[in-house]
Design a protein around this motif. Sequence first.
Motif, short mmCIF file in Angstrom:
data_model
loop_
_atom_site.label_atom_id
_atom_site.label_comp_id
_atom_site.label_asym_id
_atom_site.label_seq_id
_atom_site.Cartn_x
_atom_site.Cartn_y
_atom_site.Cartn_z
N MET A 1 0.85 -1.16 0.03
CA MET A 1 0.03 0.06 0.02
C MET A 1 0.96 1.24 -0.04
N ASN A 2 0.45 2.23 -0.68
CA ASN A 2 1.18 3.53 -0.83
C ASN A 2 0.31 4.66 -0.28
N ILE A 3 0.65 5.68 0.17
CA ILE A 3 -0.03 6.80 0.65
C ILE A 3 0.51 8.06 -0.38
N GLU A 4 -0.46 8.94 -1.09
CA GLU A 4 0.03 9.96 -1.70
C GLU A 4 -0.65 11.04 -1.11
N VAL A 5 -0.07 12.29 -0.68
CA VAL A 5 -0.59 13.48 -0.12
C VAL A 5 -0.11 14.40 -0.98
N PRO A 50 2.79 6.65 15.44
CA PRO A 50 2.65 5.37 14.65
C PRO A 50 3.30 4.15 15.93
N GLU A 51 2.50 2.84 15.52
CA GLU A 51 2.67 1.81 16.55
C GLU A 51 3.45 0.66 15.57
N GLN A 52 2.53 0.49 14.52
CA GLN A 52 2.87 -0.65 13.40
C GLN A 52 2.40 -0.13 12.25
N PRO A 53 3.29 0.83 11.61
CA PRO A 53 2.49 1.48 10.29
C PRO A 53 2.48 0.39 9.14
N LEU A 54 1.51 0.51 8.50
CA LEU A 54 1.54 -0.48 7.31
C LEU A 54 2.11 0.39 6.10
N ALA A 55 1.90 1.79 6.05
CA ALA A 55 2.41 2.54 5.06
C ALA A 55 2.49 4.11 5.48
N TYR A 73 -9.32 -2.32 5.67
CA TYR A 73 -10.30 -1.41 5.06
C TYR A 73 -9.81 -1.05 3.65
N PHE A 74 -8.71 -0.79 3.42
CA PHE A 74 -7.96 -0.33 2.16
C PHE A 74 -8.09 -1.50 1.01
N ASN A 75 -8.38 -2.64 1.24
CA ASN A 75 -8.55 -3.85 0.36
C ASN A 75 -7.62 -3.74 -0.91
N GLN A 76 -6.38 -3.70 -0.40
CA GLN A 76 -5.37 -3.63 -1.42
C GLN A 76 -5.18 -2.67 -2.35
#
Length: 99
Positions: A1-5, A50-55, A73-76
């Motif tokens: 998973m990626n996050i773009e802001v 963050p505790e256990q960040p996925l992205a 929630y993000f379902n890939q």
Amino acid sequence: MNIEVTKPAARWFKEQFEGNGNKTIRFFARYGGCGSFQSGFSLGISQEKPEQPLASVSIDDFTFFVEEKDAWYFNQHDLKVKYSRNHDEIEFESIEVNR
């Protein structure tokens, strides 16, 4: 998973949240609302470490992240965070991952 802001979204977060010293923003799944990822759920925003960040992604001294426990929630899909000038609010976009 990626996050773009996007840059306008990063500026909005800076204006809204810079004063209290905590520069970490978590996006999390919450029950209710209208979201583009899972029916019956929407994205929430909180300032926490963050505790256990996925992205995560860092922009202008802010770190934006999603925890591993919210991966379902993000379902890939990737997350794009934008700012709407018309509505003066943050918008979330689901981006399908072709991996």
